[in-house]
Design an enzyme around this catalytic site. Structure first.
Site, PDB file in Angstrom:
ATOM      1  N   ASP A   1      78.436 124.830  11.276  1.00 30.53           N
ATOM      2  CA  ASP A   1      79.773 125.169  11.775  1.00 30.53           C
ATOM      3  C   ASP A   1      79.663 126.132  12.956  1.00 30.53           C
ATOM      4  O   ASP A   1      80.363 126.005  13.936  1.00 30.53           O
ATOM      5  CB  ASP A   1      80.638 125.753  10.656  1.00 30.53           C
ATOM      6  CG  ASP A   1      79.983 126.934   9.948  1.00 30.53           C
ATOM      7  OD1 ASP A   1      78.745 127.065  10.020  1.00 30.53           O
ATOM      8  OD2 ASP A   1      80.704 127.725   9.315  1.00 30.53           O
TER       9      ASP A   1
ATOM     10  N   ARG B   1      77.860 134.126  12.653  1.00 29.25           N
ATOM     11  CA  ARG B   1      78.281 134.965  11.532  1.00 29.25           C
ATOM     12  C   ARG B   1      77.510 134.562  10.271  1.00 29.25           C
ATOM     13  O   ARG B   1      76.687 133.646  10.302  1.00 29.25           O
ATOM     14  CB  ARG B   1      79.793 134.879  11.323  1.00 29.25           C
ATOM     15  CG  ARG B   1      80.275 133.532  10.855  1.00 29.25           C
ATOM     16  CD  ARG B   1      81.787 133.549  10.622  1.00 29.25           C
ATOM     17  NE  ARG B   1      82.265 132.243  10.256  1.00 29.25           N
ATOM     18  CZ  ARG B   1      83.314 131.658  10.806  1.00 29.25           C
ATOM     19  NH1 ARG B   1      83.979 132.245  11.776  1.00 29.25           N
ATOM     20  NH2 ARG B   1      83.709 130.479  10.372  1.00 29.25           N
ATOM     21  N   ASP B   2      77.807 135.217   9.171  1.00 19.49           N
ATOM     22  CA  ASP B   2      77.063 134.953   7.934  1.00 19.49           C
ATOM     23  C   ASP B   2      77.554 133.659   7.295  1.00 19.49           C
ATOM     24  O   ASP B   2      78.096 133.662   6.200  1.00 19.49           O
ATOM     25  CB  ASP B   2      77.197 136.144   6.981  1.00 19.49           C
ATOM     26  CG  ASP B   2      78.644 136.562   6.777  1.00 19.49           C
ATOM     27  OD1 ASP B   2      79.551 135.848   7.275  1.00 19.49           O
ATOM     28  OD2 ASP B   2      78.877 137.582   6.122  1.00 19.49           O
ATOM     29  N   GLU B   3      77.380 132.570   7.998  1.00 18.67           N
ATOM     30  CA  GLU B   3      77.825 131.260   7.503  1.00 18.67           C
ATOM     31  C   GLU B   3      76.762 130.223   7.853  1.00 18.67           C
ATOM     32  O   GLU B   3      75.889 129.919   7.063  1.00 18.67           O
ATOM     33  CB  GLU B   3      79.191 130.920   8.102  1.00 18.67           C
ATOM     34  CG  GLU B   3      79.839 129.781   7.371  1.00 18.67           C
ATOM     35  CD  GLU B   3      81.345 129.947   7.176  1.00 18.67           C
ATOM     36  OE1 GLU B   3      81.888 129.191   6.393  1.00 18.67           O
ATOM     37  OE2 GLU B   3      81.966 130.821   7.810  1.00 18.67           O
TER      38      GLU B   3
ATOM     39  N   ASP C   1      83.150 119.557   9.826  1.00 20.30           N
ATOM     40  CA  ASP C   1      82.799 119.841  11.218  1.00 20.30           C
ATOM     41  C   ASP C   1      81.847 118.757  11.735  1.00 20.30           C
ATOM     42  O   ASP C   1      81.992 118.269  12.856  1.00 20.30           O
ATOM     43  CB  ASP C   1      82.126 121.213  11.328  1.00 20.30           C
ATOM     44  CG  ASP C   1      82.944 122.338  10.698  1.00 20.30           C
ATOM     45  OD1 ASP C   1      83.463 122.131   9.598  1.00 20.30           O
ATOM     46  OD2 ASP C   1      83.055 123.405  11.304  1.00 20.30           O
TER      47      ASP C   1
ATOM     48  N   TRP D   1      86.442 116.065   5.079  1.00 25.45           N
ATOM     49  CA  TRP D   1      85.132 116.735   5.010  1.00 25.45           C
ATOM     50  C   TRP D   1      84.165 115.768   4.315  1.00 25.45           C
ATOM     51  O   TRP D   1      83.175 115.339   4.897  1.00 25.45           O
ATOM     52  CB  TRP D   1      85.244 118.055   4.241  1.00 25.45           C
ATOM     53  CG  TRP D   1      85.537 119.241   5.110  1.00 25.45           C
ATOM     54  CD1 TRP D   1      84.702 120.296   5.352  1.00 25.45           C
ATOM     55  CD2 TRP D   1      86.721 119.504   5.885  1.00 25.45           C
ATOM     56  NE1 TRP D   1      85.291 121.182   6.225  1.00 25.45           N
ATOM     57  CE2 TRP D   1      86.520 120.732   6.569  1.00 25.45           C
ATOM     58  CE3 TRP D   1      87.920 118.829   6.092  1.00 25.45           C
ATOM     59  CZ2 TRP D   1      87.477 121.280   7.423  1.00 25.45           C
ATOM     60  CZ3 TRP D   1      88.877 119.375   6.940  1.00 25.45           C
ATOM     61  CH2 TRP D   1      88.655 120.576   7.589  1.00 25.45           C
TER      62      TRP D   1
ATOM     63  N   GLU E   1      86.194 128.521  17.836  1.00 19.69           N
ATOM     64  CA  GLU E   1      86.748 128.086  16.550  1.00 19.69           C
ATOM     65  C   GLU E   1      88.275 128.028  16.605  1.00 19.69           C
ATOM     66  O   GLU E   1      88.899 127.160  16.024  1.00 19.69           O
ATOM     67  CB  GLU E   1      86.310 129.071  15.465  1.00 19.69           C
ATOM     68  CG  GLU E   1      86.798 128.748  14.070  1.00 19.69           C
ATOM     69  CD  GLU E   1      86.205 129.675  13.022  1.00 19.69           C
ATOM     70  OE1 GLU E   1      85.800 130.801  13.379  1.00 19.69           O
ATOM     71  OE2 GLU E   1      86.141 129.271  11.853  1.00 19.69           O
TER      72      GLU E   1
ATOM     73  N   HIS F   1      81.738 127.052  18.031  1.00 21.15           N
ATOM     74  CA  HIS F   1      82.151 126.233  16.896  1.00 21.15           C
ATOM     75  C   HIS F   1      82.493 124.865  17.480  1.00 21.15           C
ATOM     76  O   HIS F   1      83.513 124.720  18.129  1.00 21.15           O
ATOM     77  CB  HIS F   1      83.421 126.865  16.312  1.00 21.15           C
ATOM     78  CG  HIS F   1      83.423 126.999  14.833  1.00 21.15           C
ATOM     79  ND1 HIS F   1      82.787 128.006  14.173  1.00 21.15           N
ATOM     80  CD2 HIS F   1      84.019 126.247  13.859  1.00 21.15           C
ATOM     81  CE1 HIS F   1      82.996 127.890  12.865  1.00 21.15           C
ATOM     82  NE2 HIS F   1      83.731 126.814  12.651  1.00 21.15           N
TER      83      HIS F   1
HETATM   84  C1  BGC Z   1      83.911 127.048   8.595  1.00 18.29           C
HETATM   85  C2  BGC Z   1      84.589 125.806   9.070  1.00 18.29           C
HETATM   86  C3  BGC Z   1      84.703 124.925   7.851  1.00 18.29           C
HETATM   87  C4  BGC Z   1      85.717 125.611   6.984  1.00 18.29           C
HETATM   88  C5  BGC Z   1      86.215 124.871   5.811  1.00 18.29           C
HETATM   89  C6  BGC Z   1      84.848 127.718   7.670  1.00 18.29           C
HETATM   90  O1  BGC Z   1      84.412 128.932   7.204  1.00 18.29           O
HETATM   91  O2  BGC Z   1      83.444 127.854   9.621  1.00 18.29           O
HETATM   92  O3  BGC Z   1      84.202 125.307  10.246  1.00 18.29           O
HETATM   93  O4  BGC Z   1      84.917 123.596   8.039  1.00 18.29           O
HETATM   94  O5  BGC Z   1      85.234 126.885   6.632  1.00 18.29           O
HETATM   95  O6  BGC Z   1      86.857 125.696   4.969  1.00 18.29           O
END
Ligand code: BGC
Length: 863
Positions: free
Chosen positions: A452, A456-458, A465, A527, A737, A758
């Site tokens: 995504d 960040r912490d992801e 996405d 998704w 984003e 993003h």
């Molecule tokens: C992500 C998104 C993702 C979404 C879905 C986010 O935190 O960065 O791109 O699809 O969560 O909840």
């Protein structure tokens, strides 16, 4: 005359460690127009002679030839050559040989075992261990190969030299079922006598902190290494050395490394390769891991793809020293410096400056993105981190002993290696910038998995996405290997009941989730439909049926999951994201105004349609009938539920109308009314889109495919908020984003969710290629065997020029308008045909054969 320009194996050049498929594709060129291929002959040979000769073969679509009968030897170098005949029996010369190297073909050939230098007490540890062996090479070598993998991440060292073919190896996969290993030809660095082979191992995605709740040890608490070296002597004998208890281990110089937080490297502890320093030795033990989970990864490795220099180094109003790398990337800084022993260098990577021009790190959430280096002595050093990457444009230099110059810092851009296939340029600099930013966001988020965001912490493989951006990505880069690898993980992590986790690899399901994910960690419409949409896209774009064969069971399980939960066309299940982050959301909510039930119903239809078409590809006739009927029945129900008698949609949101138009879900006679409805919904927001993840990719198509192309172009060209170009006016170098990540007044969106890299909204790239450049694949003739070139000529755009390298070769298009005329130049690859015209006046010539053409049109018709 015909000739072969390029040959690819499994869509790659010179793959290392190939174990399956042996899929050969080539780009043919011809000196005359309308060339079709009639026959081919393909040989595979090695140093001792021909290993396979297909003889002269005819038939097939030539998008790819799968060498089913080729029985390869492990760790062996082969060459492939192709010769082709056109339909007039003219033949080409043999192509230049293309080499490929096989991996370990039979799991029983693995002699190495996984070894670890960690214990259960190290569960919280994110340091590194260096496991190594000094091997004695007895005589002159012909070839030395290394196959390596890890639970965690590894960097391979041969005689103290870091190998740079791979970064972040073995990548991120569903490790317990699908662990990759990489194959290296290291002949050039191994000499007769004693050689040290070592792996520096770090925590990485395997045991480091990952995911929305910052948990660690997702796959295990111990890192481990696997390495098998095969020495092939000049006299033909071989010797194999594999990781086992005879290997040694030391604490590594990486004293801390985490994907989100960065790395600490203590060069004083650098004991790699016979260094004199005292470094703690560690005991090594074998780990019992079933080697059936090992899969060769013959290419598509994450690598340093570009190196960039700071465009300026400056001091912020607060007095912070900052290096501006000029663009937002995923990667890592490289330090070149010199300082006394123990001197500390500290850098923090971040994306954006705040309103006052100071360092802004709030949107990184907890991710520290910090690199620390302690120097060993006063000699010059070059350092780049090992087991981490950051998303950044700026580097905050927190500590730098000695003089800092533009020469001291570089930015290494990391992404999965892929060839660029799409080029796009116009007379409009803003559109060029947008195209550049989309490509930049692809690079920034294709770091082994389709992420995504990289900062960040992801940084996870959010399925939505990935699905949204897939069409655009397939224009820009040859994404075949990249997505194919990820789809294996999607299959591996698919739930028993057919559900598809929100992120792949799935590190969320089964963990202690908090917040809204407590409602569900899998199977959200749009998704989870990555399970059908992505394989189908790969099939239509690359023309290779194997992807459908591989994914078919998973696609079907996903559709059945929805079917089981459906009442007619609609279904529901736990957490749905709907039209995520749409601007028609209620204040403070991420969920757009389009009802989830509607989004789910649309994607249920879309996936069912893909499934029955896929059933046809793999010859599942019964499924074809079953799912086609299901589609039709559900479509009827959908129409009953959502359309008024006047042919309007009873859900009055932009995204709802966009989906109905784009996926052709309304009876034809409703189209004009729906376009009206969409235009009204645009007027409601003063001509702006308010769509989120689901509607945005298709809003311009919904207009342009239904007679409102000017409306689509005007939407694209808007520069005020919200629009694609607004962010460019604010200096964006990647896709944001949020439409308003940085607001007009200079303030920033909520730091909790504000990524500046993003790619999701970059899905507009698909429209730019298909409508402005005008190149569009035909899913009935996959792989661009047949396609169309039919650009839309907007009134105020002078020219567009671009190309797409298909599996058959380059498709090039260039148009310009001058004094009421449009000049269109087209290149059509050998063995393909195209329908050609202008969107404004329709297709003018059908099934035009290969070659270069120049057309002149007036906007009333062909000259
Ligand atoms: C992500 C998104 C993702 C979404 C879905 C986010 O935190 O960065 O791109 O699809 O969560 O909840």
């Amino acid at each position: 005359m015909i000739w072969i320009k390029n040959v690819f194996i499994n869509h790659m050049r010179t793959p290392m460690g190939l174990c399956e498929d042996f899929l050969v594709t080539w780009h043919a060129e011809s000196g005359r127009r309308n060339t079709m291929l009639g026959r081919y002959r393909l040989i595979i040979y090695d140093e001792s002679g021909v290993c396979l000769d297909t003889g002269i073969k005819s038939g097939g679509n030539f998008a790819a030839v799968k060498l089913e009968s080729f029985s390869a030897r492990s760790l062996h170098k082969y060459y492939v050559k192709v010769r082709i005949w056109d339909e007039q029996e003219q033949n080409s010369e043999w192509s230049a040989p293309e080499a490929f190297f096989t991996g370990i073909l039979d799991p029983d050939e693995w002699e190495a075992s996984f070894i670890t230098a960690e214990t259960k007490d190290d569960a919280e540890k994110s340091a590194s261990e260096y496991v190594y062996k000094r091997i004695s090479v007895k005589a002159a070598v012909r070839r030395v190969t290394v196959c390596a993998s890890a639970l965690g991440l590894y960097t391979l060292y041969i005689n103290g030299k870091r190998r740079t073919e791979t970064e972040l190896a073995p990548g991120w996969t569903s490790y317990h079922k699908h662990l990759l290993y990489q194959t290296y030809d290291v002949t050039d660095t191994v000499a007769c006598g004693e050689n040290e082979i070592g792996l520096l191992v770090g925590a990485g995605w395997y045991k480091g902190v990952m995911g929305p709740y910052l948990q660690r040890n997702h796959y295990g608490v111990l890192t481990a290494a696997l390495c098998q070296i095969r020495v092939e002597y000049e006299d033909g004998t071989t010797e194999v050395f594999g990781t086992d208890e005879s290997w040694c281990a030391k604490e590594g110089p990486v004293t801390f490394s985490e994907i989100y937080d960065g790395e600490i490297f203590d060069a004083r502890k650098n004991g790699i390769c016979r260094c004199a320093e005292e470094v703690k030795e560690l005991p090594v033990r074998r780990l019992d891991v079933d080697k059936c989970i090992l899969w060769a990864q013959p290419g598509g490795w994450v690598r340093v793809m570009e190196t960039i220099r700071p465009v300026r180094i400056f001091t912020t109003p607060k007095g912070e020293t900052v290096a501006d790398m000029g663009k937002n990337i995923a990667g890592r800084p490289e330090i070149r410096a010199k300082a006394c022993r123990g001197a500390k260098f500290e850098l923090q990577c971040f994306e954006i400056l705040d309103n006052d021009g100071n360092v802004y790190t709030d949107n990184l959430r907890t991710a520290k993105q910090t690199i620390i280096y302690y120097s060993r002595d006063d000699s010059e050093f070059v350092y780049t981190p090992h087991f981490t990457f950051q998303g950044f444009r700026y580097i905050y230099v927190k500590s730098w002993p000695g003089g800092l110059t533009a020469e001291s810092i570089r930015g290494q851009v990391l992404y999965s290696s892929m060839e660029q296939t799409g080029y796009f340029e116009t007379s409009d600099t803003m559109l060029n910038r947008l195209n550049e930013n989309i490509l930049q966001s692809l690079k920034g988020n294709f770091v082994d998995v389709p992420m995504d965001c990289p900062q960040r912490d992801e940084r996870m493989g959010w399925t939505g996405d990935a699905q949204i951006f897939c069409s655009t990505a397939c224009f820009l880069m040859d994404t075949y290997s990249f997505y194919r690898k990820w789809l294996v993980d999607l299959r591996c992590d698919q739930k028993e009941n057919g559900g598809i986790p929100h992120v792949i690899p799935d590190i969320v399901t089964g963990t202690e989730v908090r917040g809204f994910l407590r409602q569900g960690t899998d199977s959200a419409a749009a998704w989870a439909d990555a399970a059908t949409l992505i394989p189908w896209k790969l099939y239509t774009v690359y023309g290779d049926e194997s992807i459908i064969f591989e994914q078919y069971a998973s696609m079907k399980k996903w559709v059945d999951f929805m079917r089981k939960r459906a009442r007619g066309a609609v279904w529901s299940y736990k957490l749905q994201f709907g039209d995520w982050v749409a601007l028609d959301a209620q204040e403070g909510s991420y969920f757009g105004a389009t009802p989830n039930e509607y989004v789910s119903a649309v994607y249920y239809l879309v996936s069912t349609q893909i499934l029955y078409r896929a059933a046809q590809v793999v010859g599942e006739e019964t499924d074809y009938c079953t799912y086609q009927k299901l589609y039709e029945k559900n479509l009827e129900d959908f129409r009953r539920r959502y359309f008024t008698e006047e042919g309007r949609l009873n859900i009055d949101t932009q995204t709802a109308v966009v989906l109905a138009l784009y996926f052709k879900l309304a009876p034809k006679e409703y189209t004009a009314g729906l376009v009206e409805q969409l235009k009204n919904l645009l007027d409601k927001y003063k001509g702006h889109l308010v769509t989120g993840f689901v509607g945005t990719p298709y809003i311009c198509f919904a207009l342009s495919e239904n007679g409102a192309e000017k409306g689509a172009y005007d939407l694209l060209k808007r520069e005020d908020m919200p629009s694609w170009l607004y962010q460019i006016t604010k200096g964006a170098t990647t896709i944001w984003e949020h439409w308003d990540g940085l607001k007009e007044d200079g303030t920033l969106w909520d730091p909790h969710m504000n990524s500046f890299n993003h790619y999701a909204y970059g899905a507009i790239g698909d429209w730019m290629y298909k409508v402005l450049l005008g190149v569009r694949e035909d899913s009935d003739a996959p792989g661009y065997r047949h396609f169309s070139v039919c650009p839309y000529i907007p009134e105020n755009l002078e020219h567009v020029k671009g190309s797409y390298t298909s599996v058959y070769g380059e498709i090039a298009v260039s148009w310009k308008q001058r004094e009421g005329k449009v000049y269109l130049d087209v290149l059509i690859p050998v063995n393909t045909t195209a329908d050609i015209g202008l969107h404004n006046i329709g297709i003018q010539d059908k099934n035009v054969g290969s070659g270069t053409y120049e057309f002149v049109y007036s906007l009333e018709g062909r000259e």
